[in-house]
Design a protein around this motif. Structure first.
Motif, PDB file in Angstrom:
ATOM      1  N   ALA A 104       0.819  -1.219   0.000  1.00  0.00           N
ATOM      2  CA  ALA A 104       0.000   0.000   0.000  1.00  0.00           C
ATOM      3  C   ALA A 104       0.844   1.255   0.000  1.00  0.00           C
ATOM      4  CB  ALA A 104      -0.943  -0.007   1.202  1.00  0.00           C
ATOM      5  N   THR A 105       2.001   1.213   0.676  1.00  0.00           N
ATOM      6  CA  THR A 105       2.850   2.402   0.779  1.00  0.00           C
ATOM      7  C   THR A 105       4.129   2.280  -0.046  1.00  0.00           C
ATOM      8  OG1 THR A 105       3.895   1.493   2.761  1.00  0.00           O
ATOM      9  CG2 THR A 105       1.996   2.946   3.087  1.00  0.00           C
ATOM     10  N   LEU A 106       4.296   1.166  -0.791  1.00  0.00           N
ATOM     11  CA  LEU A 106       5.477   0.931  -1.629  1.00  0.00           C
ATOM     12  C   LEU A 106       6.756   0.956  -0.808  1.00  0.00           C
ATOM     13  CD1 LEU A 106       4.639   3.267  -4.679  1.00  0.00           C
ATOM     14  CD2 LEU A 106       3.828   0.941  -4.236  1.00  0.00           C
ATOM     15  N   PRO A 189       4.235   2.669   8.459  1.00  0.00           N
ATOM     16  CA  PRO A 189       3.147   2.868   7.492  1.00  0.00           C
ATOM     17  C   PRO A 189       1.960   1.940   7.717  1.00  0.00           C
ATOM     18  CG  PRO A 189       5.272   2.727   6.379  1.00  0.00           C
ATOM     19  CD  PRO A 189       5.501   2.318   7.799  1.00  0.00           C
ATOM     20  N   ALA A 190       2.219   0.739   8.219  1.00  0.00           N
ATOM     21  CA  ALA A 190       1.137  -0.229   8.398  1.00  0.00           C
ATOM     22  C   ALA A 190       0.120   0.217   9.436  1.00  0.00           C
ATOM     23  CB  ALA A 190       1.718  -1.586   8.775  1.00  0.00           C
ATOM     24  N   THR A 191       0.505   1.187  10.296  1.00  0.00           N
ATOM     25  CA  THR A 191      -0.418   1.656  11.336  1.00  0.00           C
ATOM     26  C   THR A 191      -1.219   2.877  10.911  1.00  0.00           C
ATOM     27  OG1 THR A 191       1.218   3.104  12.416  1.00  0.00           O
ATOM     28  CG2 THR A 191       1.171   0.790  13.093  1.00  0.00           C
ATOM     29  N   LEU A 192      -0.964   3.368   9.715  1.00  0.00           N
ATOM     30  CA  LEU A 192      -1.682   4.543   9.213  1.00  0.00           C
ATOM     31  C   LEU A 192      -2.667   4.096   8.147  1.00  0.00           C
ATOM     32  CD1 LEU A 192       1.342   6.962   9.155  1.00  0.00           C
ATOM     33  CD2 LEU A 192      -0.671   7.176  10.618  1.00  0.00           C
ATOM     34  N   THR A 213      -3.056   7.608   2.797  1.00  0.00           N
ATOM     35  CA  THR A 213      -1.754   7.334   2.188  1.00  0.00           C
ATOM     36  C   THR A 213      -0.662   7.997   3.021  1.00  0.00           C
ATOM     37  OG1 THR A 213      -2.792   7.385   0.006  1.00  0.00           O
ATOM     38  CG2 THR A 213      -0.408   7.460   0.073  1.00  0.00           C
ATOM     39  N   TYR A 214       0.439   7.275   3.231  1.00  0.00           N
ATOM     40  CA  TYR A 214       1.564   7.814   4.009  1.00  0.00           C
ATOM     41  C   TYR A 214       2.786   7.949   3.111  1.00  0.00           C
ATOM     42  CZ  TYR A 214       5.348   8.091   7.461  1.00  0.00           C
ATOM     43  OH  TYR A 214       6.459   8.480   8.185  1.00  0.00           O
ATOM     44  N   ALA A 245      -1.692   4.707  15.663  1.00  0.00           N
ATOM     45  CA  ALA A 245      -0.556   5.107  14.829  1.00  0.00           C
ATOM     46  C   ALA A 245       0.711   5.072  15.670  1.00  0.00           C
ATOM     47  CB  ALA A 245      -0.779   6.508  14.271  1.00  0.00           C
ATOM     48  N   THR A 246       1.747   4.375  15.183  1.00  0.00           N
ATOM     49  CA  THR A 246       2.984   4.241  15.942  1.00  0.00           C
ATOM     50  C   THR A 246       4.190   4.609  15.086  1.00  0.00           C
ATOM     51  OG1 THR A 246       3.504   1.943  15.336  1.00  0.00           O
ATOM     52  CG2 THR A 246       1.934   2.276  17.145  1.00  0.00           C
TER      53      THR A 246
END
Length: 632
Positions: A104-106, A189-192, A213-214, A245-246
């Protein structure tokens, strides 16, 4: 020789050379139709890294840190392994680690199985075994280095939201805008996701559907409403980023819904207007200047300042490019939401190649850069410059703060004191004195002599000497930070002296990057605000040398230091021979290092005083009264 140069040379000889397996024969669809060079949008690149890939190397990296790289396009997860994405600490000694990829965030994350060794230069490598979804590999290995912290404390500092668009309380917001927030440090990124970042139409009492998107290089998360109609005109909206979010160390967000820097949500509101935003953004400043010659290769970046807040997801390697005789220059792209500056940094340790001509392009159109309302530039922004010899040097270079960079306030061997209930220190706080000399503060785990009228939140960690809660470990951290701050102070004082344009009075001046030295021994910002103009160069540095004192503002007459055209607080330094004072309600910028300490505001004042920078007393204390400090 770079493989792209090999390819171009082969074409010049009339040969048909295979650049990479996935590129077709000469004349195929993978060549630029005008230049004939490989299509730079096809070859994947590394666009951002954490820790940041920079020269000089980033220092003070936590030994428990994870590494992250973001790519320009979707990559095959199976190609990202601990052999294709590797780390060695010290250089040449492999580190055992696991590698994961988030489609998702590449982005790919490398997690060491054990803490990294302290005070060590580490080298990370993303090899050509990493390929995109059509098996096209990187054009070459991406390699960067960083230095770990002296001590090895576990990262316990909670991330915070430092900037939002729209800002809290903004009225008449365009109904077609996206919502964004910038964090104090690199995030996981996985927490956003849509679960941790939500938007609600408070007037209607309904949730707004959207995508999240982050962008790692900008530390910015963006919420895109599913449709423009989602932001109904004349409505109150509430944006929420939860403590789910971490950061990369797993620390949960310290939001604005709790008095302690504990895990909490960050919430802000805004009200929409009646209209959509249809105005195209513009580039208001560039660096290097168009047509400039003999640019020092070591300058190491090209920058563009925009007229308004931009969509960080659109500012990337495919939309901000630099070419050398038609061949793409390898580099990373980042964007600062606070200054609205986009930066291209060459991958090469020596910066841009010497004695060469370059063309910089920021793309417009449907696939180009856009503002948060989705409006692209009206046309491509293109400019050129040429470099001089590699032996050149920059006018003013930045100073390495070492471990002191993580501190918002440091009180030498005399402690740090807070008065008032609205003091917040973003970053660590420390002293080599006993913890009993830290008064009116708390961090996430301990309280330091607070009273109902003296409450100060520290979003990082408080490091001081025994007795408890001080330990030999926290004292060691503080001792190293003071040594690093002293080294930085000495380096600043040793710089060749500069001019004194206002005879000690900086109020009302607009200053370009340079070293400024007070002939009389003191600097004052009292007759007006001081403006620092970077002229589009995000790397611009200011050093102010004062043999005695620094005074910002007067009681009941606050003053400001204003940054324009890409100037950044992290590049402003104040070397003060004795003591510094920032008066009530003033807004100060930069790292202040003063042996005799730093004082903010006056006891009993309720008006907030702000420092975007650091307050470091080498010997004496730092005193805060209703003060906000944000370490850049």
């Amino acid at each position: 020789m770079h493989p792209l140069h090999k390819f171009t040379n082969a074409l010049n000889l009339g040969a048909c050379t295979l650049l990479i397996t996935a590129l077709s024969a000469c004349g195929g669809g993978n060549l630029d139709p005008v230049l004939g060079t490989p299509d730079i949008t096809r070859v994947p690149t590394v666009t951002t890294t954490s820790p940041l890939a920079s020269i000089p190397f980033v220092t003070g990296v936590d030994t428990h840190a994870k590494l992250m790289v973001t790519f320009s396009k979707a990559m095959k997860a199976a190609s990202l392994t601990n052999s294709s994405f590797s780390l060695s600490c010290p250089t040449g000694t492999p580190v055992a680690a696991s590698v994961s990829y988030d489609a998702a965030t590449l982005s790919a994350t490398l997690t060491p199985t054990a803490p990294l060794p302290p005070t060590t230069t580490c080298t990370a490598t993303v090899g050509t075994g990493v390929v995109d979804m059509t098996d096209v590999p990187l054009a070459g290995a991406f390699v960067w280095s960083f230095v770990t912290a002296t001590a090895a404390p576990l990262d316990t500092t909670r991330p915070t939201v430092t900037f939002t668009v729209p800002a809290n309380g903004t009225a008449a917001v365009a109904v077609n805008t996206k919502i964004s927030a910038t964090f104090s440090e690199a995030m996981n990124p996985a927490t956003l996701t849509a679960a941790s970042f939500s938007l609600t139409n408070t007037t209607a009492g309904t949730a707004v559907a959207g995508a999240v998107t982050y962008v790692a290089g900008s530390r910015t998360v963006t919420f895109t409403p599913a449709q423009a109609a989602s932001l109904a005109s004349g409505s109150l909206f509430t944006a929420t980023i939860t403590s789910a979010a971490t950061d990369l160390a797993g620390n949960a967000l310290a939001g604005n819904t709790a008095s302690l820097p504990a895990a909490s949500n960050h919430v802000w509101t805004f009200t929409t207007g009646a209209a959509a935003d249809s105005a195209a953004p513009t580039v208001t400043a560039i660096s290097p200047a168009d047509g400039s010659t003999a640019v020092c290769p070591l300058t190491g970046s090209a920058n563009a300042t925009f007229s308004e807040a931009m969509d960080a997801t659109t500012i990337k390697a495919s939309t901000f490019t630099v070419t050398d005789n038609g061949v793409a220059v390898a580099g990373t792209v980042s964007y600062s939401a606070l200054t609205q500056v986009a930066t291209f940094t060459p991958t090469a340790a020596t910066g841009f190649a010497a004695s060469r001509s370059f063309v910089v392009t920021i793309a417009s159109g449907a696939t180009g850069v856009k503002d948060l309302a989705g409006n692209p530039l009206a046309a491509n922004r293109v400019w050129g410059f040429s470099t001089g010899p590699a032996s050149c040097g920059t006018t003013v270079t930045t100073v390495n703060l070492g471990t002191a960079a993580s501190f918002g306030a440091f009180g030498g061997g005399a402690g740090v004191t807070n008065q008032g209930i609205n003091t917040v220190v973003g970053g660590n706080l420390g002293t080599t004195a006993a913890c009993s000399l830290v008064t009116g503060f708390h961090d996430a785990t301990n309280v330091y002599t607070q009273t109902p009228l003296n409450v100060g939140a520290v979003n990082g960690s408080i490091n001081c000497g025994p007795p408890a809660p001080g330990t030999t470990a926290t004292l060691a951290v503080a001792t190293q930070a003071r040594a690093d701050a002293l080294a930085a102070y000495t380096a600043l004082a040793a710089m060749p002296p500069g001019t004194d344009p206002g005879a000690g009075q900086l109020g009302g001046l607009v200053l370009e990057p340079a070293v400024y030295t007070s002939a009389g021994g003191t600097f004052d910002i009292t007759t007006g605000d001081l403006t620092l103009d970077a002229m589009g160069d995000a790397n611009a540095v200011w050093v102010f040398q004062s043999a005695s004192a620094l005074t910002v503002g007067l009681q009941a007459t606050p003053r400001r230091v204003v940054l324009i055209n890409g100037a950044q607080a992290k590049n402003v330094f104040w070397q003060v021979g004795s003591a510094a004072r920032v008066e009530d309600g003033s807004t100060m910028v930069g790292t202040i290092i003063a042996p005799a300490g730093v004082t903010f505001s006056t006891a009993g004042q309720a008006i907030q005083t702000t420092l975007v920078g650091r307050a470091i007393g080498l010997t004496a204390s730092v005193t805060l009264v209703n003060t906000t400090i944000v370490a850049p």
